[in-house]
Design a protein around this motif. Sequence first.
Motif, PDB file in Angstrom:
ATOM      1  N   GLN A 321       0.816  -1.206   0.000  1.00 27.35           N
ATOM      2  CA  GLN A 321       0.000   0.000   0.000  1.00 27.35           C
ATOM      3  C   GLN A 321       0.850   1.256   0.000  1.00 27.35           C
ATOM      4  O   GLN A 321       1.857   1.343   0.711  1.00 27.35           O
ATOM      5  CB  GLN A 321      -0.930   0.013   1.218  1.00 27.35           C
ATOM      6  CG  GLN A 321      -1.869   1.215   1.247  1.00 27.35           C
ATOM      7  CD  GLN A 321      -2.742   1.254   2.485  1.00 27.35           C
ATOM      8  OE1 GLN A 321      -2.642   0.398   3.360  1.00 27.35           O
ATOM      9  NE2 GLN A 321      -3.617   2.249   2.565  1.00 27.35           N
ATOM     10  N   LEU A 322       0.422   2.250  -0.796  1.00 31.62           N
ATOM     11  CA  LEU A 322       1.041   3.565  -0.775  1.00 31.62           C
ATOM     12  C   LEU A 322       0.344   4.400   0.296  1.00 31.62           C
ATOM     13  O   LEU A 322      -0.864   4.604   0.243  1.00 31.62           O
ATOM     14  CB  LEU A 322       0.898   4.238  -2.144  1.00 31.62           C
ATOM     15  CG  LEU A 322       1.356   5.701  -2.245  1.00 31.62           C
ATOM     16  CD1 LEU A 322       2.833   5.832  -1.909  1.00 31.62           C
ATOM     17  CD2 LEU A 322       1.046   6.272  -3.617  1.00 31.62           C
ATOM     18  N   LEU A 323       1.112   4.885   1.251  1.00 30.81           N
ATOM     19  CA  LEU A 323       0.530   5.643   2.367  1.00 30.81           C
ATOM     20  C   LEU A 323       0.598   7.150   2.148  1.00 30.81           C
ATOM     21  O   LEU A 323      -0.394   7.852   2.337  1.00 30.81           O
ATOM     22  CB  LEU A 323       1.236   5.267   3.677  1.00 30.81           C
ATOM     23  CG  LEU A 323       1.185   3.785   4.065  1.00 30.81           C
ATOM     24  CD1 LEU A 323       1.966   3.548   5.350  1.00 30.81           C
ATOM     25  CD2 LEU A 323      -0.256   3.323   4.213  1.00 30.81           C
ATOM     26  N   THR A 324       1.774   7.653   1.749  1.00 31.07           N
ATOM     27  CA  THR A 324       1.921   9.100   1.548  1.00 31.07           C
ATOM     28  C   THR A 324       2.725   9.383   0.287  1.00 31.07           C
ATOM     29  O   THR A 324       3.540   8.576  -0.150  1.00 31.07           O
ATOM     30  CB  THR A 324       2.625   9.782   2.737  1.00 31.07           C
ATOM     31  OG1 THR A 324       3.996   9.350   2.802  1.00 31.07           O
ATOM     32  CG2 THR A 324       1.926   9.485   4.054  1.00 31.07           C
ATOM     33  N   PHE A 325       2.477  10.560  -0.292  1.00 36.72           N
ATOM     34  CA  PHE A 325       3.231  11.046  -1.447  1.00 36.72           C
ATOM     35  C   PHE A 325       3.724  12.450  -1.118  1.00 36.72           C
ATOM     36  O   PHE A 325       2.919  13.344  -0.850  1.00 36.72           O
ATOM     37  CB  PHE A 325       2.345  11.070  -2.695  1.00 36.72           C
ATOM     38  CG  PHE A 325       2.978  11.743  -3.889  1.00 36.72           C
ATOM     39  CD1 PHE A 325       4.050  11.152  -4.538  1.00 36.72           C
ATOM     40  CD2 PHE A 325       2.515  12.968  -4.349  1.00 36.72           C
ATOM     41  CE1 PHE A 325       4.647  11.762  -5.637  1.00 36.72           C
ATOM     42  CE2 PHE A 325       3.095  13.591  -5.443  1.00 36.72           C
ATOM     43  CZ  PHE A 325       4.167  12.989  -6.091  1.00 36.72           C
ATOM     44  N   ASN A 326       5.038  12.621  -1.081  1.00 38.75           N
ATOM     45  CA  ASN A 326       5.639  13.910  -0.701  1.00 38.75           C
ATOM     46  C   ASN A 326       5.040  14.453   0.599  1.00 38.75           C
ATOM     47  O   ASN A 326       4.733  15.637   0.725  1.00 38.75           O
ATOM     48  CB  ASN A 326       5.476  14.935  -1.825  1.00 38.75           C
ATOM     49  CG  ASN A 326       6.467  14.697  -2.957  1.00 38.75           C
ATOM     50  OD1 ASN A 326       7.369  13.872  -2.854  1.00 38.75           O
ATOM     51  ND2 ASN A 326       6.299  15.440  -4.036  1.00 38.75           N
ATOM     52  N   GLY A 343       2.340  19.496  -9.328  1.00 38.39           N
ATOM     53  CA  GLY A 343       3.766  19.841  -9.365  1.00 38.39           C
ATOM     54  C   GLY A 343       4.230  20.512  -8.083  1.00 38.39           C
ATOM     55  O   GLY A 343       3.440  20.900  -7.224  1.00 38.39           O
ATOM     56  N   SER A 344       5.501  20.617  -7.931  1.00 35.78           N
ATOM     57  CA  SER A 344       6.088  21.276  -6.764  1.00 35.78           C
ATOM     58  C   SER A 344       7.541  21.570  -7.070  1.00 35.78           C
ATOM     59  O   SER A 344       8.068  21.196  -8.114  1.00 35.78           O
ATOM     60  CB  SER A 344       5.970  20.385  -5.523  1.00 35.78           C
ATOM     61  OG  SER A 344       6.844  19.284  -5.640  1.00 35.78           O
ATOM     62  N   GLU A 345       8.175  22.270  -6.157  1.00 33.42           N
ATOM     63  CA  GLU A 345       9.590  22.580  -6.330  1.00 33.42           C
ATOM     64  C   GLU A 345      10.473  21.548  -5.640  1.00 33.42           C
ATOM     65  O   GLU A 345      11.668  21.748  -5.499  1.00 33.42           O
ATOM     66  CB  GLU A 345       9.864  23.985  -5.772  1.00 33.42           C
ATOM     67  CG  GLU A 345       9.119  25.082  -6.530  1.00 33.42           C
ATOM     68  CD  GLU A 345       9.420  26.467  -5.997  1.00 33.42           C
ATOM     69  OE1 GLU A 345      10.183  26.565  -5.016  1.00 33.42           O
ATOM     70  OE2 GLU A 345       8.888  27.437  -6.548  1.00 33.42           O
ATOM     71  N   GLU A 346       9.813  20.444  -5.220  1.00 34.07           N
ATOM     72  CA  GLU A 346      10.566  19.373  -4.572  1.00 34.07           C
ATOM     73  C   GLU A 346      11.560  18.764  -5.565  1.00 34.07           C
ATOM     74  O   GLU A 346      11.237  18.543  -6.739  1.00 34.07           O
ATOM     75  CB  GLU A 346       9.618  18.289  -4.066  1.00 34.07           C
ATOM     76  CG  GLU A 346       8.644  18.748  -3.001  1.00 34.07           C
ATOM     77  CD  GLU A 346       9.270  18.856  -1.631  1.00 34.07           C
ATOM     78  OE1 GLU A 346      10.397  18.330  -1.460  1.00 34.07           O
ATOM     79  OE2 GLU A 346       8.650  19.461  -0.744  1.00 34.07           O
ATOM     80  N   ARG A 347      12.745  18.477  -5.100  1.00 33.10           N
ATOM     81  CA  ARG A 347      13.742  17.841  -5.958  1.00 33.10           C
ATOM     82  C   ARG A 347      13.454  16.365  -6.160  1.00 33.10           C
ATOM     83  O   ARG A 347      13.825  15.789  -7.195  1.00 33.10           O
ATOM     84  CB  ARG A 347      15.139  18.021  -5.335  1.00 33.10           C
ATOM     85  CG  ARG A 347      16.252  17.389  -6.169  1.00 33.10           C
ATOM     86  CD  ARG A 347      17.603  17.528  -5.496  1.00 33.10           C
ATOM     87  NE  ARG A 347      18.608  16.758  -6.227  1.00 33.10           N
ATOM     88  CZ  ARG A 347      19.867  16.592  -5.813  1.00 33.10           C
ATOM     89  NH1 ARG A 347      20.259  17.125  -4.668  1.00 33.10           N
ATOM     90  NH2 ARG A 347      20.713  15.877  -6.535  1.00 33.10           N
ATOM     91  N   VAL A 360      12.115   6.726  -3.528  1.00 32.67           N
ATOM     92  CA  VAL A 360      12.458   8.123  -3.813  1.00 32.67           C
ATOM     93  C   VAL A 360      12.941   8.207  -5.264  1.00 32.67           C
ATOM     94  O   VAL A 360      13.854   7.471  -5.661  1.00 32.67           O
ATOM     95  CB  VAL A 360      13.540   8.653  -2.852  1.00 32.67           C
ATOM     96  CG1 VAL A 360      13.899  10.097  -3.216  1.00 32.67           C
ATOM     97  CG2 VAL A 360      13.061   8.559  -1.404  1.00 32.67           C
ATOM     98  N   LEU A 361      12.319   9.094  -6.044  1.00 30.72           N
ATOM     99  CA  LEU A 361      12.691   9.286  -7.441  1.00 30.72           C
ATOM    100  C   LEU A 361      13.167  10.720  -7.658  1.00 30.72           C
ATOM    101  O   LEU A 361      12.665  11.650  -7.003  1.00 30.72           O
ATOM    102  CB  LEU A 361      11.506   9.012  -8.372  1.00 30.72           C
ATOM    103  CG  LEU A 361      10.816   7.646  -8.283  1.00 30.72           C
ATOM    104  CD1 LEU A 361       9.689   7.570  -9.308  1.00 30.72           C
ATOM    105  CD2 LEU A 361      11.805   6.517  -8.476  1.00 30.72           C
ATOM    106  N   ASP A 362      14.104  10.891  -8.567  1.00 26.41           N
ATOM    107  CA  ASP A 362      14.548  12.226  -8.971  1.00 26.41           C
ATOM    108  C   ASP A 362      13.411  12.866  -9.778  1.00 26.41           C
ATOM    109  O   ASP A 362      13.025  12.367 -10.840  1.00 26.41           O
ATOM    110  CB  ASP A 362      15.811  12.124  -9.822  1.00 26.41           C
ATOM    111  CG  ASP A 362      16.375  13.474 -10.207  1.00 26.41           C
ATOM    112  OD1 ASP A 362      15.695  14.200 -10.976  1.00 26.41           O
ATOM    113  OD2 ASP A 362      17.485  13.795  -9.773  1.00 26.41           O
ATOM    114  N   ALA A 363      12.846  13.953  -9.276  1.00 20.17           N
ATOM    115  CA  ALA A 363      11.667  14.559  -9.899  1.00 20.17           C
ATOM    116  C   ALA A 363      11.933  15.004 -11.332  1.00 20.17           C
ATOM    117  O   ALA A 363      11.136  14.739 -12.243  1.00 20.17           O
ATOM    118  CB  ALA A 363      11.179  15.734  -9.050  1.00 20.17           C
ATOM    119  N   GLU A 364      13.051  15.692 -11.553  1.00 17.23           N
ATOM    120  CA  GLU A 364      13.341  16.192 -12.895  1.00 17.23           C
ATOM    121  C   GLU A 364      13.510  15.046 -13.887  1.00 17.23           C
ATOM    122  O   GLU A 364      12.957  15.075 -15.003  1.00 17.23           O
ATOM    123  CB  GLU A 364      14.617  17.046 -12.860  1.00 17.23           C
ATOM    124  CG  GLU A 364      14.950  17.692 -14.199  1.00 17.23           C
ATOM    125  CD  GLU A 364      16.175  18.598 -14.117  1.00 17.23           C
ATOM    126  OE1 GLU A 364      16.611  19.066 -15.189  1.00 17.23           O
ATOM    127  OE2 GLU A 364      16.675  18.835 -12.992  1.00 17.23           O
TER     128      GLU A 364
END
Length: 393
Positions: A321-326, A343-347, A360-364
């Motif tokens: 199960q996925l509990l939280t995203f960012n 979207g967000s400015e999160e890296r 954890v994935l690289d957003a860009e």
Amino acid sequence: PADAFWEAPPALSSIELSEEVPNLDSDVLTVGYPMGGENICVTRGVVSRIDLMDYTFSPAGGERQLVMQVDAAINPGNSGGPVLDATGKAVGVAFAKIQNSANIGYVIPGSVVRFFLRGVATCRSPRLCDLGVRLQNTRSVALRQHRGLEPGSETGALVSDVAPLSAAAAAGVKAGDILLAIDDVPLAEDGSIPFRDAERIGYDFLVSRRVVGDSFRVTLWRSDEEKEVELQLSASPVPRLVPRKAGVDAVPSYLVLGGLVFVPLSLPWLLARYSEVRKVPADLQAKLFDHKEHPEEEVVVLSKVLAAEVNYGYEDFPSCQLLTFNGMKVQSLRQLRQMAMAGSEERFLRFVMSFHLEIVLDAELCWETHANILDQYGIKEDSSPDLRDAEPP
């Protein structure tokens, strides 16, 4: 004319469908075209049992309706055929048997057939109503004394759980209440109710036979207030947290983010992946019996990882199960898509799963390679139509 097809020849007469449930040991005939021949087949037997059953035979259980068990042979091909009593009236419709058993067949009583037809007349997709509670028997003397029940009495079952979106919750039924009666029909300590002379069936018979909106009354013993309470309820179905039936409440849905494929948890998905409920991981199996807290709530699970540079190291990640995203709680697949699109400015894109697992994935890199991943795996869209239908033009 096309209507001529439905006109019965003069020599044929209709069979009356009776709503009366035959007594135990009553003679019945099953009529149909089962396997083994091309002509009509008639088998004879008796009514062996009257009980409640989930007609879908779901491994996760479901709302139960009245059912007749007969020992007349019911085989593949009999389903939908009439079951007649000694007077020639149809008392039900044959629909199932237990494989590898000695003539244990099941019949939908005429009263349930009539109930279904009345429901269809008022609603295209009628659903069975449910009180929305789980009951525990009160056979323990100590438990009955603790809850303040009358000594020597054998009535009342303990409400151990109440679904938040149920008719019971809306009326004010609480966990810890003792359910004494429904519309003045008393419940025994095991939750059963009287049915005809010496027969008993489950209390849910009094609720599942109602149509949505029907009013009924429950009588409770509230031990913390030491008093009886009467509450008026409006019959309604209880929405399931985990959908059970493909094409009914379970609709295929998906979302791809960085090669991670997320889906809403459903029984068809579990059976497709694990083949049997007993093989499903315990945490996902437990979700089958949890309740929705709000109407749009879903259990979002990681179904598959489409191997790519952006998700390197997570290729063999388990379904969980996925509990939280960012840092935000995930309550549905649609909400997850909306958060990702906002979207967000999160890296980084950070997914926290059950058992404290983390992706954890690289957003860009995720957005740069998004289209290529879809193209590589032959996926036309990154989400199913049901998630895109609410997009602004």
